[in-house]
Design a protein around this motif. Sequence first.
Motif, PDB file in Angstrom:
ATOM      1  N   PHE A   7     -13.575  71.082 120.953  1.00 33.07           N
ATOM      2  CA  PHE A   7     -14.448  70.957 122.119  1.00 33.07           C
ATOM      3  C   PHE A   7     -13.583  71.127 123.358  1.00 33.07           C
ATOM      4  N   TYR A   8     -13.852  72.185 124.122  1.00 28.87           N
ATOM      5  CA  TYR A   8     -12.999  72.549 125.244  1.00 28.87           C
ATOM      6  C   TYR A   8     -13.832  72.883 126.472  1.00 28.87           C
ATOM      7  N   SER A   9     -13.123  73.066 127.589  1.00 25.87           N
ATOM      8  CA  SER A   9     -13.727  73.543 128.829  1.00 25.87           C
ATOM      9  C   SER A   9     -12.875  74.707 129.336  1.00 25.87           C
ATOM     10  N   MET A  34     -19.472  72.804 128.228  1.00 27.43           N
ATOM     11  CA  MET A  34     -20.417  73.103 129.301  1.00 27.43           C
ATOM     12  C   MET A  34     -21.548  74.013 128.811  1.00 27.43           C
ATOM     13  N   GLU A  35     -21.261  74.878 127.835  1.00 31.98           N
ATOM     14  CA  GLU A  35     -22.272  75.797 127.317  1.00 31.98           C
ATOM     15  C   GLU A  35     -23.067  75.202 126.155  1.00 31.98           C
ATOM     16  N   ASP A  36     -22.442  74.320 125.386  1.00 35.56           N
ATOM     17  CA  ASP A  36     -23.122  73.707 124.239  1.00 35.56           C
ATOM     18  C   ASP A  36     -23.089  72.187 124.396  1.00 35.56           C
ATOM     19  N   PHE A  37     -23.717  71.729 125.470  1.00 34.76           N
ATOM     20  CA  PHE A  37     -23.733  70.318 125.820  1.00 34.76           C
ATOM     21  C   PHE A  37     -24.377  69.467 124.725  1.00 34.76           C
ATOM     22  N   GLU A  38     -25.401  70.009 124.071  1.00 38.00           N
ATOM     23  CA  GLU A  38     -26.088  69.270 123.007  1.00 38.00           C
ATOM     24  C   GLU A  38     -25.142  68.946 121.844  1.00 38.00           C
ATOM     25  N   LYS A  39     -24.320  69.921 121.454  1.00 40.99           N
ATOM     26  CA  LYS A  39     -23.373  69.684 120.354  1.00 40.99           C
ATOM     27  C   LYS A  39     -22.324  68.667 120.780  1.00 40.99           C
ATOM     28  N   ASN A  44     -20.465  62.956 120.319  1.00 46.96           N
ATOM     29  CA  ASN A  44     -20.003  61.902 121.222  1.00 46.96           C
ATOM     30  C   ASN A  44     -18.683  62.268 121.909  1.00 46.96           C
ATOM     31  N   ILE A  45     -18.624  63.489 122.437  1.00 41.96           N
ATOM     32  CA  ILE A  45     -17.424  63.961 123.120  1.00 41.96           C
ATOM     33  C   ILE A  45     -17.392  63.386 124.529  1.00 41.96           C
ATOM     34  N   ARG A  46     -16.288  62.733 124.872  1.00 44.67           N
ATOM     35  CA  ARG A  46     -16.132  62.097 126.186  1.00 44.67           C
ATOM     36  C   ARG A  46     -15.195  62.857 127.108  1.00 44.67           C
ATOM     37  N   LYS A  47     -14.271  63.660 126.511  1.00 47.43           N
ATOM     38  CA  LYS A  47     -13.350  64.438 127.334  1.00 47.43           C
ATOM     39  C   LYS A  47     -12.880  65.659 126.559  1.00 47.43           C
ATOM     40  N   ALA A  48     -12.392  66.621 127.314  1.00 48.92           N
ATOM     41  CA  ALA A  48     -11.872  67.849 126.704  1.00 48.92           C
ATOM     42  C   ALA A  48     -10.372  67.920 127.001  1.00 48.92           C
ATOM     43  N   PRO A  49      -9.597  68.414 126.048  1.00 50.25           N
ATOM     44  CA  PRO A  49     -10.017  68.837 124.722  1.00 50.25           C
ATOM     45  C   PRO A  49     -10.141  67.668 123.744  1.00 50.25           C
TER      46      PRO A  49
END
Length: 77
Positions: A7-9, A34-39, A44-49
């Motif tokens: 999970f990245y930005s 940012m593109e796959d916010f639902e996933k 439960n992603i809180r930060k990238a990466p």
Amino acid sequence: MKEILDFYSKNCVPCTQLKKELDNFENVKYIDVMEDFEKALQYNIRKAPTVIVLENGEEINRFSGFRTKEEIASYLE
């Protein structure tokens, strides 16, 4: 079989550096938070990466921040 979810930005420097390390592994899926916010919410992603290792669809490991390919390999054991 193990699967790696990254999970990245796009504007994240550690994300870019981590991608270079993850490119050494098979079965990596890159997910732009940012593109796959639902996933990102689903996992439960809180930060990238943030990287999640799945085995047979179940989460077996997770880490956030930059890691070397050797460190990443230890998460796959």
